[in-house]
Design an enzyme around this catalytic site. Structure first.
Site, PDB file in Angstrom:
ATOM      1  N   ASP A  25      -7.778  -4.875  -0.511  1.00 63.52           N
ATOM      2  CA  ASP A  25      -8.247  -5.584  -1.708  1.00 63.52           C
ATOM      3  C   ASP A  25      -8.138  -7.093  -1.562  1.00 63.52           C
ATOM      4  O   ASP A  25      -8.962  -7.829  -2.113  1.00 63.52           O
ATOM      5  CB  ASP A  25      -7.477  -5.097  -2.937  1.00 63.52           C
ATOM      6  CG  ASP A  25      -7.869  -3.682  -3.299  1.00 63.52           C
ATOM      7  OD1 ASP A  25      -9.064  -3.444  -3.461  1.00 63.52           O
ATOM      8  OD2 ASP A  25      -6.987  -2.817  -3.382  1.00 63.52           O
ATOM      9  N   HIS A  66       0.841  -1.197   0.000  1.00 60.16           N
ATOM     10  CA  HIS A  66       0.000   0.000   0.000  1.00 60.16           C
ATOM     11  C   HIS A  66       0.870   1.238   0.000  1.00 60.16           C
ATOM     12  O   HIS A  66       1.913   1.248   0.654  1.00 60.16           O
ATOM     13  CB  HIS A  66      -0.928   0.027   1.227  1.00 60.16           C
ATOM     14  CG  HIS A  66      -2.126   0.872   1.017  1.00 60.16           C
ATOM     15  ND1 HIS A  66      -2.085   2.239   1.132  1.00 60.16           N
ATOM     16  CD2 HIS A  66      -3.386   0.555   0.642  1.00 60.16           C
ATOM     17  CE1 HIS A  66      -3.280   2.722   0.857  1.00 60.16           C
ATOM     18  NE2 HIS A  66      -4.093   1.726   0.553  1.00 60.16           N
TER      19      HIS A  66
HETATM   20  N1  ACO Z   1       3.705  -7.849  -4.956  1.00 58.22           N
HETATM   21  C1  ACO Z   1       5.020  -8.126  -5.025  1.00 58.22           C
HETATM   22  N2  ACO Z   1       5.978  -7.271  -4.665  1.00 58.22           N
HETATM   23  C2  ACO Z   1       5.582  -6.060  -4.248  1.00 58.22           C
HETATM   24  C3  ACO Z   1       4.232  -5.705  -4.164  1.00 58.22           C
HETATM   25  C4  ACO Z   1       3.275  -6.653  -4.530  1.00 58.22           C
HETATM   26  N3  ACO Z   1       1.975  -6.373  -4.464  1.00 58.22           N
HETATM   27  N4  ACO Z   1       4.136  -4.438  -3.705  1.00 58.22           N
HETATM   28  C5  ACO Z   1       5.394  -3.995  -3.536  1.00 58.22           C
HETATM   29  N5  ACO Z   1       6.256  -4.976  -3.838  1.00 58.22           N
HETATM   30  C6  ACO Z   1       7.707  -4.919  -3.755  1.00 58.22           C
HETATM   31  C7  ACO Z   1       8.281  -4.038  -4.833  1.00 58.22           C
HETATM   32  O1  ACO Z   1       8.588  -4.780  -5.989  1.00 58.22           O
HETATM   33  C8  ACO Z   1       9.510  -3.486  -4.166  1.00 58.22           C
HETATM   34  O2  ACO Z   1      10.558  -4.423  -4.229  1.00 58.22           O
HETATM   35  P1  ACO Z   1      12.079  -3.951  -4.509  1.00 58.22           P
HETATM   36  O3  ACO Z   1      12.395  -3.018  -3.380  1.00 58.22           O
HETATM   37  O4  ACO Z   1      12.830  -5.215  -4.520  1.00 58.22           O
HETATM   38  O5  ACO Z   1      12.003  -3.252  -5.829  1.00 58.22           O
HETATM   39  C9  ACO Z   1       9.083  -3.358  -2.702  1.00 58.22           C
HETATM   40  O6  ACO Z   1       8.027  -4.290  -2.509  1.00 58.22           O
HETATM   41  C10 ACO Z   1       8.613  -1.972  -2.351  1.00 58.22           C
HETATM   42  O7  ACO Z   1       7.654  -1.627  -3.304  1.00 58.22           O
HETATM   43  P2  ACO Z   1       7.251  -0.165  -3.705  1.00 58.22           P
HETATM   44  O8  ACO Z   1       6.933  -0.126  -5.154  1.00 58.22           O
HETATM   45  O9  ACO Z   1       8.263   0.799  -3.170  1.00 58.22           O
HETATM   46  O10 ACO Z   1       5.952   0.002  -2.876  1.00 58.22           O
HETATM   47  P3  ACO Z   1       4.939   1.107  -3.129  1.00 58.22           P
HETATM   48  O11 ACO Z   1       4.551   1.550  -1.788  1.00 58.22           O
HETATM   49  O12 ACO Z   1       5.410   2.144  -4.064  1.00 58.22           O
HETATM   50  O13 ACO Z   1       3.781   0.328  -3.889  1.00 58.22           O
HETATM   51  C11 ACO Z   1       1.634  -0.387  -4.444  1.00 58.22           C
HETATM   52  C12 ACO Z   1       2.504   0.330  -3.412  1.00 58.22           C
HETATM   53  C13 ACO Z   1       1.665   0.371  -5.767  1.00 58.22           C
HETATM   54  C14 ACO Z   1       0.205  -0.402  -3.912  1.00 58.22           C
HETATM   55  C15 ACO Z   1       2.165  -1.813  -4.648  1.00 58.22           C
HETATM   56  O14 ACO Z   1       2.288  -2.442  -3.420  1.00 58.22           O
HETATM   57  C16 ACO Z   1       1.329  -2.628  -5.603  1.00 58.22           C
HETATM   58  O15 ACO Z   1       1.474  -2.509  -6.814  1.00 58.22           O
HETATM   59  N6  ACO Z   1       0.404  -3.490  -5.068  1.00 58.22           N
HETATM   60  C17 ACO Z   1      -0.388  -4.354  -5.857  1.00 58.22           C
HETATM   61  C18 ACO Z   1      -1.627  -3.635  -6.338  1.00 58.22           C
HETATM   62  C19 ACO Z   1      -2.599  -3.344  -5.226  1.00 58.22           C
HETATM   63  O16 ACO Z   1      -2.965  -4.189  -4.407  1.00 58.22           O
HETATM   64  N7  ACO Z   1      -3.063  -2.095  -5.206  1.00 58.22           N
HETATM   65  C20 ACO Z   1      -4.040  -1.652  -4.245  1.00 58.22           C
HETATM   66  C21 ACO Z   1      -3.414  -0.896  -3.164  1.00 58.22           C
HETATM   67  S1  ACO Z   1      -4.364   0.506  -2.858  1.00 58.22           S
HETATM   68  C22 ACO Z   1      -3.312   1.841  -3.039  1.00 58.22           C
HETATM   69  O17 ACO Z   1      -2.199   1.844  -2.595  1.00 58.22           O
HETATM   70  C23 ACO Z   1      -3.809   3.006  -3.787  1.00 58.22           C
END
Ligand code: ACO
Length: 389
Positions: free
Chosen positions: A336, A289
Protein backbone atom coordinates in the site's frame (compact mmCIF):
# COMPACT_ATOMS: atom_id res chain seq x y z
CA UNK A 1 -7.90 -36.56 -10.98
CA UNK A 2 -4.39 -36.84 -9.48
CA UNK A 3 -4.31 -36.16 -5.73
CA UNK A 4 -3.53 -32.61 -4.61
CA UNK A 5 -0.03 -32.45 -3.16
CA UNK A 6 1.23 -30.11 -0.45
CA UNK A 7 4.82 -29.04 0.13
CA UNK A 8 6.23 -29.63 3.62
CA UNK A 9 5.80 -26.04 4.79
CA UNK A 10 2.15 -26.01 3.70
CA UNK A 11 1.44 -29.39 5.33
CA UNK A 12 3.07 -28.21 8.58
CA UNK A 13 1.05 -24.99 8.43
CA UNK A 14 -2.19 -26.91 7.93
CA UNK A 15 -1.40 -29.13 10.92
CA UNK A 16 -0.28 -26.19 13.03
CA UNK A 17 3.12 -27.77 13.77
CA UNK A 18 6.75 -26.93 13.02
CA UNK A 19 8.66 -28.77 10.24
CA UNK A 20 10.59 -31.10 12.63
CA UNK A 21 7.25 -32.24 14.09
CA UNK A 22 5.93 -32.92 10.58
CA UNK A 23 8.95 -35.11 9.85
CA UNK A 24 8.47 -36.81 13.23
CA UNK A 25 4.93 -37.70 12.09
CA UNK A 26 6.45 -39.23 8.95
CA UNK A 27 9.02 -41.30 10.87
CA UNK A 28 6.30 -42.44 13.28
CA UNK A 29 4.23 -43.61 10.30
CA UNK A 30 1.38 -41.12 10.93
CA UNK A 31 1.82 -39.49 7.55
CA UNK A 32 3.36 -40.57 4.24
CA UNK A 33 5.77 -38.33 2.38
CA UNK A 34 6.34 -38.58 -1.36
CA UNK A 35 9.37 -37.32 -3.31
CA UNK A 36 8.78 -34.40 -5.69
CA UNK A 37 9.45 -34.91 -9.42
CA UNK A 38 13.01 -33.59 -9.04
CA UNK A 39 13.36 -35.70 -5.87
CA UNK A 40 14.59 -32.66 -3.94
CA UNK A 41 11.50 -32.07 -1.76
CA UNK A 42 8.95 -34.08 0.14
CA UNK A 43 5.31 -33.77 -0.83
CA UNK A 44 2.19 -34.79 1.07
CA UNK A 45 -1.25 -35.80 -0.19
CA UNK A 46 -3.64 -33.02 0.86
CA UNK A 47 -6.42 -35.47 1.81
CA UNK A 48 -4.03 -37.46 4.06
CA UNK A 49 -2.92 -34.27 5.81
CA UNK A 50 -6.56 -33.32 6.24
CA UNK A 51 -7.35 -36.77 7.69
CA UNK A 52 -4.47 -36.44 10.16
CA UNK A 53 -5.68 -32.97 11.17
CA UNK A 54 -9.11 -34.45 11.81
CA UNK A 55 -7.66 -37.43 13.78
CA UNK A 56 -5.76 -35.01 16.00
CA UNK A 57 -9.17 -33.55 16.94
CA UNK A 58 -10.29 -37.03 18.02
CA UNK A 59 -11.94 -37.69 14.68
CA UNK A 60 -14.38 -34.86 15.06
CA UNK A 61 -14.83 -32.02 12.64
CA UNK A 62 -15.20 -28.77 14.50
CA UNK A 63 -18.62 -27.30 13.76
CA UNK A 64 -17.49 -23.75 14.46
CA UNK A 65 -14.63 -23.96 12.02
CA UNK A 66 -14.95 -22.68 8.47
CA UNK A 67 -13.82 -24.87 5.58
CA UNK A 68 -10.11 -25.42 4.93
CA UNK A 69 -9.16 -23.96 1.59
CA UNK A 70 -6.59 -25.85 -0.46
CA UNK A 71 -5.62 -23.81 -3.48
CA UNK A 72 -3.49 -24.17 -6.58
CA UNK A 73 -3.88 -20.47 -7.48
CA UNK A 74 -1.40 -18.56 -5.33
CA UNK A 75 1.19 -19.49 -2.75
CA UNK A 76 2.52 -16.77 -0.46
CA UNK A 77 6.24 -17.01 0.02
CA UNK A 78 7.71 -14.98 2.86
CA UNK A 79 10.71 -13.93 0.73
CA UNK A 80 9.33 -13.93 -2.82
CA UNK A 81 5.76 -12.73 -2.21
CA UNK A 82 2.79 -14.14 -4.13
CA UNK A 83 3.58 -16.99 -6.53
CA UNK A 84 0.88 -17.34 -9.19
CA UNK A 85 0.67 -21.00 -10.29
CA UNK A 86 4.39 -21.39 -9.76
CA UNK A 87 5.49 -17.99 -11.12
CA UNK A 88 6.55 -15.11 -8.87
CA UNK A 89 4.29 -12.07 -9.22
CA UNK A 90 7.29 -9.79 -8.66
CA UNK A 91 8.92 -11.30 -11.79
CA UNK A 92 5.71 -11.30 -13.83
CA UNK A 93 5.25 -7.61 -12.97
CA UNK A 94 8.46 -6.87 -14.86
CA UNK A 95 7.80 -9.08 -17.86
CA UNK A 96 4.16 -9.92 -18.47
CA UNK A 97 1.03 -7.85 -19.17
CA UNK A 98 -1.89 -8.06 -16.75
CA UNK A 99 -4.17 -9.78 -19.30
CA UNK A 100 -1.73 -12.69 -19.67
CA UNK A 101 -1.27 -12.95 -15.92
CA UNK A 102 -5.06 -13.17 -15.55
CA UNK A 103 -5.10 -16.07 -18.03
CA UNK A 104 -2.31 -17.76 -16.04
CA UNK A 105 -4.34 -17.43 -12.83
CA UNK A 106 -7.39 -18.90 -14.59
CA UNK A 107 -5.39 -21.83 -15.93
CA UNK A 108 -5.89 -20.69 -19.54
CA UNK A 109 -3.24 -20.33 -22.26
CA UNK A 110 -1.45 -17.00 -21.89
CA UNK A 111 -2.49 -15.61 -25.25
CA UNK A 112 -4.22 -12.52 -26.62
CA UNK A 113 -8.03 -12.57 -26.11
CA UNK A 114 -10.81 -10.02 -26.46
CA UNK A 115 -11.21 -7.73 -23.46
CA UNK A 116 -14.20 -5.60 -24.42
CA UNK A 117 -16.16 -3.42 -22.00
CA UNK A 118 -19.89 -2.96 -21.97
CA UNK A 119 -20.88 0.59 -22.87
CA UNK A 120 -22.41 1.92 -19.65
CA UNK A 121 -23.19 5.44 -18.51
CA UNK A 122 -22.89 5.64 -14.71
CA UNK A 123 -24.98 8.10 -12.73
CA UNK A 124 -23.23 11.37 -11.87
CA UNK A 125 -21.35 11.91 -8.66
CA UNK A 126 -20.61 8.33 -7.74
CA UNK A 127 -17.29 7.79 -5.99
CA UNK A 128 -14.93 5.56 -7.97
CA UNK A 129 -15.51 2.41 -5.91
CA UNK A 130 -19.26 2.94 -6.21
CA UNK A 131 -18.90 3.36 -9.98
CA UNK A 132 -17.11 0.02 -10.08
CA UNK A 133 -19.81 -1.67 -8.01
CA UNK A 134 -22.54 -0.04 -10.05
CA UNK A 135 -20.96 -1.32 -13.26
CA UNK A 136 -20.78 -4.89 -11.93
CA UNK A 137 -24.43 -4.75 -10.93
CA UNK A 138 -25.48 -3.35 -14.32
CA UNK A 139 -23.32 -5.78 -16.28
CA UNK A 140 -24.85 -8.69 -14.36
CA UNK A 141 -28.40 -7.54 -14.86
CA UNK A 142 -27.77 -7.17 -18.61
CA UNK A 143 -26.37 -10.70 -19.00
CA UNK A 144 -29.09 -13.27 -19.77
CA UNK A 145 -26.49 -16.09 -19.52
CA UNK A 146 -25.14 -15.17 -16.11
CA UNK A 147 -26.11 -18.55 -14.64
CA UNK A 148 -23.76 -20.35 -17.06
CA UNK A 149 -20.95 -21.43 -14.72
CA UNK A 150 -18.83 -23.39 -17.21
CA UNK A 151 -15.20 -22.26 -16.79
CA UNK A 152 -14.88 -20.80 -20.29
CA UNK A 153 -18.11 -18.83 -19.80
CA UNK A 154 -16.95 -17.59 -16.39
CA UNK A 155 -13.62 -16.35 -17.73
CA UNK A 156 -15.37 -14.67 -20.68
CA UNK A 157 -17.54 -12.84 -18.12
CA UNK A 158 -14.42 -11.97 -16.10
CA UNK A 159 -12.69 -10.40 -19.11
CA UNK A 160 -15.78 -8.33 -19.92
CA UNK A 161 -16.21 -7.36 -16.28
CA UNK A 162 -12.62 -6.24 -15.81
CA UNK A 163 -12.71 -4.28 -19.08
CA UNK A 164 -15.99 -2.65 -18.02
CA UNK A 165 -14.67 -1.79 -14.55
CA UNK A 166 -11.47 -0.39 -16.07
CA UNK A 167 -13.56 1.84 -18.32
CA UNK A 168 -15.44 3.11 -15.25
CA UNK A 169 -12.31 4.53 -13.63
CA UNK A 170 -12.48 7.98 -15.25
CA UNK A 171 -14.05 10.57 -13.00
CA UNK A 172 -15.65 12.24 -15.97
CA UNK A 173 -18.73 10.31 -17.13
CA UNK A 174 -18.31 11.63 -20.66
CA UNK A 175 -15.05 9.73 -20.96
CA UNK A 176 -16.53 6.41 -19.82
CA UNK A 177 -16.97 3.34 -21.95
CA UNK A 178 -18.12 3.72 -25.51
CA UNK A 179 -16.23 3.74 -28.77
CA UNK A 180 -13.65 6.27 -27.53
CA UNK A 181 -13.22 4.70 -24.11
CA UNK A 182 -12.32 1.35 -25.65
CA UNK A 183 -8.86 0.52 -26.78
CA UNK A 184 -5.52 -0.41 -25.46
CA UNK A 185 -4.52 -2.69 -22.66
CA UNK A 186 -6.33 -2.74 -19.32
CA UNK A 187 -3.35 -0.83 -17.92
CA UNK A 188 -3.73 1.89 -20.57
CA UNK A 189 -7.47 2.21 -19.92
CA UNK A 190 -7.03 2.40 -16.13
CA UNK A 191 -4.08 4.80 -16.44
CA UNK A 192 -6.15 7.11 -18.66
CA UNK A 193 -8.81 7.16 -15.95
CA UNK A 194 -6.37 8.02 -13.20
CA UNK A 195 -3.98 10.41 -14.92
CA UNK A 196 -4.47 12.95 -17.64
CA UNK A 197 -2.54 11.82 -20.73
CA UNK A 198 -0.36 9.15 -19.09
CA UNK A 199 2.98 8.46 -20.76
CA UNK A 200 4.34 5.00 -21.55
CA UNK A 201 6.23 4.92 -18.26
CA UNK A 202 3.02 5.46 -16.28
CA UNK A 203 1.11 2.82 -18.26
CA UNK A 204 3.95 0.35 -17.63
CA UNK A 205 3.85 1.15 -13.91
CA UNK A 206 0.06 0.69 -13.80
CA UNK A 207 0.39 -2.63 -15.63
CA UNK A 208 2.98 -3.83 -13.12
CA UNK A 209 0.79 -2.70 -10.22
CA UNK A 210 -2.19 -4.59 -11.69
CA UNK A 211 -0.04 -7.73 -11.95
CA UNK A 212 1.25 -7.39 -8.37
CA UNK A 213 -2.30 -6.94 -7.06
CA UNK A 214 -3.97 -9.59 -9.19
CA UNK A 215 -4.12 -12.11 -6.35
CA UNK A 216 -3.03 -12.56 -2.77
CA UNK A 217 -4.22 -16.00 -1.69
CA UNK A 218 -6.98 -15.79 0.93
CA UNK A 219 -7.23 -12.05 1.51
CA UNK A 220 -10.51 -11.34 3.29
CA UNK A 221 -12.24 -10.14 0.12
CA UNK A 222 -11.23 -13.40 -1.59
CA UNK A 223 -12.76 -15.38 1.26
CA UNK A 224 -15.98 -13.43 0.60
CA UNK A 225 -15.82 -14.35 -3.09
CA UNK A 226 -15.27 -18.02 -2.22
CA UNK A 227 -18.19 -17.98 0.22
CA UNK A 228 -20.39 -16.53 -2.54
CA UNK A 229 -19.10 -19.15 -4.99
CA UNK A 230 -19.90 -21.90 -2.50
CA UNK A 231 -23.56 -20.88 -2.71
CA UNK A 232 -23.17 -21.04 -6.51
CA UNK A 233 -23.80 -17.31 -6.87
CA UNK A 234 -22.76 -16.16 -10.36
CA UNK A 235 -19.49 -14.30 -10.91
CA UNK A 236 -21.12 -10.85 -10.88
CA UNK A 237 -22.58 -11.43 -7.42
CA UNK A 238 -19.37 -13.02 -6.15
CA UNK A 239 -17.37 -10.00 -7.35
CA UNK A 240 -19.88 -7.70 -5.63
CA UNK A 241 -19.25 -9.64 -2.40
CA UNK A 242 -15.50 -9.12 -2.86
CA UNK A 243 -15.93 -5.41 -3.59
CA UNK A 244 -18.09 -5.03 -0.47
CA UNK A 245 -15.30 -6.39 1.72
CA UNK A 246 -12.68 -4.39 -0.15
CA UNK A 247 -14.64 -1.25 0.73
CA UNK A 248 -13.77 -1.76 4.41
CA UNK A 249 -11.09 0.78 5.41
CA UNK A 250 -8.96 -1.96 6.98
CA UNK A 251 -8.71 -3.84 3.68
CA UNK A 252 -8.69 -1.42 0.78
CA UNK A 253 -8.10 1.83 2.65
CA UNK A 254 -4.47 1.58 3.76
CA UNK A 255 -3.02 3.05 0.58
CA UNK A 256 -5.24 6.12 0.95
CA UNK A 257 -3.85 6.65 4.48
CA UNK A 258 -0.35 6.16 3.12
CA UNK A 259 -1.05 8.66 0.33
CA UNK A 260 -2.08 11.15 3.04
CA UNK A 261 1.15 10.53 4.92
CA UNK A 262 3.30 11.08 1.83
CA UNK A 263 1.31 14.12 0.80
CA UNK A 264 1.85 15.60 4.26
CA UNK A 265 5.53 14.67 4.10
CA UNK A 266 5.83 16.73 0.90
CA UNK A 267 4.01 19.63 2.52
CA UNK A 268 5.49 19.83 6.01
CA UNK A 269 8.48 17.51 5.81
CA UNK A 270 8.79 13.77 6.59
CA UNK A 271 9.59 14.08 10.29
CA UNK A 272 6.59 16.24 11.15
CA UNK A 273 4.27 14.26 8.89
CA UNK A 274 5.28 11.01 10.57
CA UNK A 275 4.90 12.43 14.06
CA UNK A 276 1.50 13.93 13.36
CA UNK A 277 0.24 10.75 11.70
CA UNK A 278 1.38 8.55 14.55
CA UNK A 279 -0.14 10.96 17.06
CA UNK A 280 -3.57 10.87 15.41
CA UNK A 281 -3.63 7.41 13.87
CA UNK A 282 -1.25 5.36 16.08
CA UNK A 283 -0.35 3.25 13.05
CA UNK A 284 1.12 4.27 9.73
CA UNK A 285 -0.95 3.08 6.76
CA UNK A 286 1.34 1.27 4.33
CA UNK A 287 3.61 -0.34 6.93
CA UNK A 288 3.45 -3.83 8.42
CA UNK A 289 1.74 -6.93 7.14
CA UNK A 290 -0.06 -9.86 8.70
CA UNK A 291 1.64 -12.38 6.38
CA UNK A 292 5.10 -10.95 5.57
CA UNK A 293 7.12 -10.63 8.72
CA UNK A 294 10.26 -9.17 7.16
CA UNK A 295 8.89 -6.90 4.47
CA UNK A 296 6.31 -7.18 1.72
CA UNK A 297 8.25 -8.36 -1.38
CA UNK A 298 5.87 -6.39 -3.61
CA UNK A 299 7.01 -3.09 -2.13
CA UNK A 300 10.51 -2.91 -3.70
CA UNK A 301 9.01 -3.51 -7.16
CA UNK A 302 6.58 -0.62 -6.72
CA UNK A 303 9.31 1.51 -5.17
CA UNK A 304 11.48 1.14 -8.26
CA UNK A 305 8.50 1.93 -10.52
CA UNK A 306 7.86 4.99 -8.36
CA UNK A 307 11.48 6.03 -8.77
CA UNK A 308 11.12 5.79 -12.56
CA UNK A 309 8.37 8.44 -12.56
CA UNK A 310 9.04 10.52 -9.41
CA UNK A 311 11.04 13.73 -9.06
CA UNK A 312 14.38 13.55 -7.20
CA UNK A 313 12.74 15.42 -4.29
CA UNK A 314 9.97 12.81 -4.09
CA UNK A 315 12.48 9.96 -4.18
CA UNK A 316 14.39 11.58 -1.29
CA UNK A 317 11.14 12.20 0.62
CA UNK A 318 10.03 8.56 0.39
CA UNK A 319 13.45 7.30 1.47
CA UNK A 320 13.38 9.62 4.46
CA UNK A 321 9.86 8.51 5.47
CA UNK A 322 10.87 4.83 5.25
CA UNK A 323 14.11 5.52 7.14
CA UNK A 324 12.33 7.41 9.92
CA UNK A 325 9.77 4.61 10.26
CA UNK A 326 12.55 2.01 10.49
CA UNK A 327 14.33 4.09 13.13
CA UNK A 328 11.14 3.94 15.21
CA UNK A 329 10.97 0.16 14.78
CA UNK A 330 7.79 0.37 12.74
CA UNK A 331 7.42 -2.76 10.56
CA UNK A 332 8.66 -2.60 6.95
CA UNK A 333 6.65 -0.94 4.14
CA UNK A 334 3.93 -2.91 2.38
CA UNK A 335 2.32 -2.84 -1.05
CA UNK A 336 0.00 0.00 0.00
CA UNK A 337 2.89 2.39 0.57
CA UNK A 338 4.24 1.49 -2.87
CA UNK A 339 0.83 2.18 -4.46
CA UNK A 340 0.48 5.46 -2.58
CA UNK A 341 3.94 6.61 -3.66
CA UNK A 342 3.23 5.72 -7.28
CA UNK A 343 -0.11 7.53 -7.14
CA UNK A 344 1.43 10.63 -5.60
CA UNK A 345 4.27 10.81 -8.10
CA UNK A 346 1.97 10.42 -11.12
CA UNK A 347 -0.74 12.80 -9.92
CA UNK A 348 -3.35 10.10 -9.33
CA UNK A 349 -6.12 10.73 -6.77
CA UNK A 350 -5.64 9.63 -3.15
CA UNK A 351 -7.87 6.54 -3.57
CA UNK A 352 -6.06 5.36 -6.73
CA UNK A 353 -4.44 2.47 -4.83
CA UNK A 354 -7.82 1.03 -3.95
CA UNK A 355 -9.08 1.53 -7.50
CA UNK A 356 -6.10 -0.37 -8.93
CA UNK A 357 -6.61 -3.05 -6.30
CA UNK A 358 -10.31 -3.44 -7.10
CA UNK A 359 -9.83 -3.79 -10.87
CA UNK A 360 -6.75 -6.00 -10.60
CA UNK A 361 -8.12 -8.37 -7.98
CA UNK A 362 -11.07 -9.48 -10.15
CA UNK A 363 -8.53 -11.73 -11.90
CA UNK A 364 -7.62 -13.48 -8.65
CA UNK A 365 -11.20 -13.55 -7.43
CA UNK A 366 -12.22 -15.29 -10.66
CA UNK A 367 -9.51 -17.92 -10.22
CA UNK A 368 -10.66 -18.62 -6.66
CA UNK A 369 -14.29 -18.56 -7.79
CA UNK A 370 -13.58 -21.27 -10.38
CA UNK A 371 -11.70 -23.34 -7.83
CA UNK A 372 -14.52 -23.05 -5.31
CA UNK A 373 -17.05 -24.30 -7.88
CA UNK A 374 -15.18 -27.63 -7.74
CA UNK A 375 -15.73 -27.91 -3.98
CA UNK A 376 -18.70 -29.11 -1.93
CA UNK A 377 -21.42 -26.39 -2.02
CA UNK A 378 -22.15 -24.28 1.09
CA UNK A 379 -19.12 -25.72 2.88
CA UNK A 380 -18.56 -22.47 4.76
CA UNK A 381 -21.72 -22.89 6.82
CA UNK A 382 -20.35 -22.96 10.35
CA UNK A 383 -22.01 -23.02 13.75
CA UNK A 384 -21.56 -20.29 16.30
CA UNK A 385 -20.84 -20.80 19.97
CA UNK A 386 -23.78 -19.16 21.69
CA UNK A 387 -23.12 -17.15 24.83
CA UNK A 388 -25.60 -14.77 26.39
CA UNK A 389 -24.51 -11.20 27.03
N1 ACO B 1 2.58 1.64 12.21
C1 ACO B 1 3.11 1.72 13.45
N2 ACO B 1 3.35 0.66 14.22
C2 ACO B 1 2.99 -0.54 13.74
C3 ACO B 1 2.43 -0.69 12.47
C4 ACO B 1 2.23 0.46 11.69
N3 ACO B 1 1.70 0.37 10.47
N4 ACO B 1 2.19 -2.00 12.24
C5 ACO B 1 2.57 -2.65 13.35
N5 ACO B 1 3.07 -1.78 14.24
C6 ACO B 1 3.62 -2.08 15.55
C7 ACO B 1 2.54 -2.48 16.51
O1 ACO B 1 2.04 -1.37 17.22
C8 ACO B 1 3.26 -3.44 17.41
O2 ACO B 1 4.01 -2.74 18.38
P1 ACO B 1 4.10 -3.27 19.91
O3 ACO B 1 4.70 -4.63 19.80
O4 ACO B 1 4.93 -2.25 20.56
O5 ACO B 1 2.67 -3.30 20.36
C9 ACO B 1 4.25 -4.13 16.47
O6 ACO B 1 4.47 -3.23 15.39
C10 ACO B 1 3.74 -5.44 15.94
O7 ACO B 1 2.47 -5.19 15.43
P2 ACO B 1 1.33 -6.26 15.25
O8 ACO B 1 0.02 -5.62 15.51
O9 ACO B 1 1.68 -7.50 16.01
O10 ACO B 1 1.47 -6.57 13.74
P3 ACO B 1 0.41 -7.30 12.93
O11 ACO B 1 1.16 -8.21 12.08
O12 ACO B 1 -0.67 -7.88 13.76
O13 ACO B 1 -0.26 -6.10 12.13
C11 ACO B 1 -1.14 -4.91 10.33
C12 ACO B 1 -0.32 -6.12 10.77
C13 ACO B 1 -2.56 -5.01 10.89
C14 ACO B 1 -1.20 -4.91 8.81
C15 ACO B 1 -0.47 -3.63 10.86
O14 ACO B 1 0.86 -3.62 10.49
C16 ACO B 1 -1.17 -2.37 10.42
O15 ACO B 1 -2.17 -1.97 11.02
N6 ACO B 1 -0.67 -1.69 9.34
C17 ACO B 1 -1.20 -0.47 8.88
C18 ACO B 1 -2.35 -0.71 7.94
C19 ACO B 1 -1.92 -1.31 6.63
O16 ACO B 1 -0.99 -0.86 5.95
N7 ACO B 1 -2.63 -2.36 6.23
C20 ACO B 1 -2.39 -3.02 4.97
C21 ACO B 1 -1.64 -4.26 5.16
S1 ACO B 1 -2.36 -5.49 4.21
C22 ACO B 1 -2.75 -6.76 5.29
O17 ACO B 1 -2.00 -7.12 6.15
C23 ACO B 1 -4.07 -7.40 5.15
Amino acid sequence: MPPRMLESAEAARRLGVKLPTLYAYVSRGLLRSHPSADRRHSLFVAEEVEALAKRSRGGRTSATRLATVTTAVTRLDDDRGPIYRGRAATELARTTPYEEVAALLWGEPMEARRWEPLALRPPDQLATLDRLRWSVLMAGSADPLRADLRPESVTAVARRLIATMASMVPQDAEEGAGPDGVGGSMAAVVARGLVERPGDEVVRAVDAALVLLADHELATSTVAVRVAASTRADLYDAVLAGLGVLAGPLHGGASQLAWGLLHEAERVGPERALDETLRWQQRLGGFGHTVYTHGDPRYPVLESLFESVASPAQVAMLREVVGLAAARRIPMPNVDLGLAALALATGMPDDAGRTLFAVARVAGWTAHYLEELEERPIRYRARAVYAER
